[in-house]
Design an enzyme around this catalytic site. Structure first.
Site, PDB file in Angstrom:
ATOM      1  N   PHE A  75       0.852  -1.184   0.089  1.00 44.65           N
ATOM      2  CA  PHE A  75      -0.004   0.084   0.000  1.00 44.65           C
ATOM      3  C   PHE A  75       1.040   1.027  -0.057  1.00 44.65           C
ATOM      4  CE2 PHE A  75      -2.410   3.540   1.977  1.00 44.65           C
ATOM      5  CZ  PHE A  75      -3.661   3.295   1.034  1.00 44.65           C
ATOM      6  N   ASP A  93       9.219   2.878   1.620  1.00 40.74           N
ATOM      7  CA  ASP A  93       8.206   3.644   1.979  1.00 40.74           C
ATOM      8  C   ASP A  93       8.171   3.272   3.640  1.00 40.74           C
ATOM      9  OD1 ASP A  93       5.514   4.307   2.998  1.00 40.74           O
ATOM     10  OD2 ASP A  93       4.440   3.569   1.160  1.00 40.74           O
ATOM     11  N   LYS A 105       2.414  10.039   8.208  1.00 43.56           N
ATOM     12  CA  LYS A 105       1.632   9.668   9.192  1.00 43.56           C
ATOM     13  C   LYS A 105       2.254  10.354  10.724  1.00 43.56           C
ATOM     14  CE  LYS A 105      -0.972   5.735   7.964  1.00 43.56           C
ATOM     15  NZ  LYS A 105      -0.652   5.390   6.664  1.00 43.56           N
TER      16      LYS A 105
HETATM   17  C1  LIG Z   1      -0.805   5.391   5.255  1.00 36.66           C
HETATM   18  C2  LIG Z   1       0.276   5.190   4.252  1.00 36.66           C
HETATM   19  C3  LIG Z   1       0.270   5.609   2.871  1.00 36.66           C
HETATM   20  C4  LIG Z   1      -0.626   6.902   2.572  1.00 36.66           C
HETATM   21  O1  LIG Z   1      -0.387   7.994   3.356  1.00 36.66           O
HETATM   22  P1  LIG Z   1      -1.563   9.012   3.231  1.00 36.66           P
HETATM   23  O2  LIG Z   1      -1.337  10.243   4.169  1.00 36.66           O
HETATM   24  O3  LIG Z   1      -2.926   8.395   3.457  1.00 36.66           O
HETATM   25  O4  LIG Z   1      -1.790   9.487   1.844  1.00 36.66           O
HETATM   26  C5  LIG Z   1       1.620   5.040   1.847  1.00 36.66           C
HETATM   27  N1  LIG Z   1       2.244   4.200   2.523  1.00 36.66           N
HETATM   28  C6  LIG Z   1       1.984   3.437   3.425  1.00 36.66           C
HETATM   29  C7  LIG Z   1       2.840   2.571   3.816  1.00 36.66           C
HETATM   30  C8  LIG Z   1       0.865   3.725   4.414  1.00 36.66           C
HETATM   31  O5  LIG Z   1       1.004   3.297   5.527  1.00 36.66           O
END
Ligand SMILES: *Cc1c(COP(=O)(O)O)cnc(C)c1O
Length: 382
Positions: A121, A206, A235
């Protein structure tokens, strides 16, 4: 009657106040928070140092544009680089940080192919969505961007077949969060890093969910003996004030020259003032040690469920990012609902996984209380 798009499946409770590691709904009912707003409020709610930082900035200036220099951005960038060779670009969310990473990787290498992993994700905007290896999330949004490919997680063979001199980047979460709290194996990640080096491919990590202390290191990559070319954050960086960041090796700087990329709000002064305070608290060996200790305790304590509960298939994670994989979706839904009724908020993730992301400030007794409730719930074989 709702005036909102139904794109979220919402619980009927409305959290109107938070204090420490607890939140309160519109009826005054209190919940122990094992969600942190999906890994955002890592220092809990109403942390006095964060309130002071935000309040101080509120009375100075809220926003300037990126037409002007910013010592505050320099300060946060330096803290994020953490004595390594990285430059920062600031934005407002995780998906935007990944957009920046994808654009930088393509421009810096002059190549187009991006390879990521199944069940990954990376966000919801077109670039980040295209990197997300979940068909269900692409459905109805075709065409996604060209030249994105997905390979099985924790298997080097299929990746080796795809990575070549046309590959701009390999993009990976070191613990797949939304996918089900699935940790990447150390030897696998080291082979990925090596493969990228051989082919001149950039490695993008990420760290949007795993970063800023969540795993007990400032960044999860520190536990893998690698240094990504690019990594992304969001986050927990602002503890609830929206902010994202992309960090990239200094050697990539010419690809992001003046005018190449930007955003109005990126590096906003309210958000970055809070980020300074967040990093000063979290990037401290004593604080991170405690996260590790609490995480080890939680993982060990919950692991006993693998033998004692026929609802539990696996318990895994690192630091205070923990997944309890349950036998099916109905069990997961019932568990989340029952715990909520009893006053504990927990999250769901892929693979029928109960996901726990408590604030990193959780106290040992609060951790024991929450884990105790989860155990009672999962041992109850009615
Ligand atoms: C939450 C998340 C995202 C997306 O972040 P948003 O602030 O919702 O756009 C991308 N990568 C990972 C691993 C995430 O947990």
């Amino acid at each position: 009657m709702t005036h909102l798009f139904p794109n979220y499946k919402r619980e009927p409770i409305d959290l109107v106040r938070g204090f420490g590691n607890y939140v309160e709904d519109q009826t005054g009912k209190e919940y122990l928070d094992f969600t942190s707003g999906i890994g955002v409020n890592s220092l809990g709610h109403q942390h006095p140092k964060l309130i002071r930082a935000l309040e101080k900035q509120m009375h100075l200036i809220w926003h300037t544009s990126n037409l002007y220099s910013s010592k505050l951005q320099e300060d946060v960038a330096k803290k994020l680089a953490n004595n390594k060779n990285y430059l920062a670009f600031f934005c407002n969310s995780g998906t935007e940080a990944n957009e920046a990473a994808i654009k930088l990787a393509r421009k810096a290498t002059g190549r187009s192919k991006i390879i990521s992993f199944q069940q990954s994700f990376h966000g919801r905007t077109y670039g980040a969505l295209s990197a997300t290896g979940q068909e269900a999330l692409h459905e109805g949004f075709a065409p996604i961007l060209p030249d994105f490919q997905y390979v099985p997680f924790n298997e080097i063979g299929p990746l080796k077949k795809l990575v070549d001199q046309d590959t701009a980047a390999v993009m990976i979460e070191l613990i797949q969060g939304e996918g089900g709290v699935l940790p990447a194996e150390v030897s696998f990640v080291q082979q990925v890093a090596e493969l990228c080096k051989e082919q001149g491919t950039l490695l993008i990590v990420d760290e949007i969910q795993t970063g800023i202390g969540r795993t007990g290191n400032l960044y999860a990559y520190e536990g893998y003996g690698i240094e990504p070319d690019i990594f992304t954050l969001a986050k927990a960086l602002g503890n609830g004030i929206p902010v994202g960041a992309m960090l990239g090796k200094k050697e990539l700087k010419d690809a992001f020259g003046p005018g190449s990329h930007g955003t109005t709000f990126g590096g906003n002064k309210l958000a970055l003032r809070v980020a300074v305070a967040v990093l000063d608290i979290i990037n401290d060996p004593n604080f991170l040690d405690k996260v590790k200790q609490k995480g080890d305790y939680a993982l060990k304590s919950l692991s006993s469920l693998k033998d004692s509960s026929d609802k539990v298939l696996d318990v895994r994670g690192q630091g205070l990012m923990i997944g309890v994989q349950l036998k099916d979706q109905d069990t997961l839904n019932a568990t989340v609902t029952n715990l909520q009724k009893k006053g504990l908020l927990v999250l769901k993730a892929g693979n029928n996984t109960l996901r726990l992301l408590p604030p990193l400030t959780i106290e040992q007794d609060e951790l024991e209380k929450g884990i105790g409730m989860i155990k009672v719930e999962l041992l109850d074989n009615k």
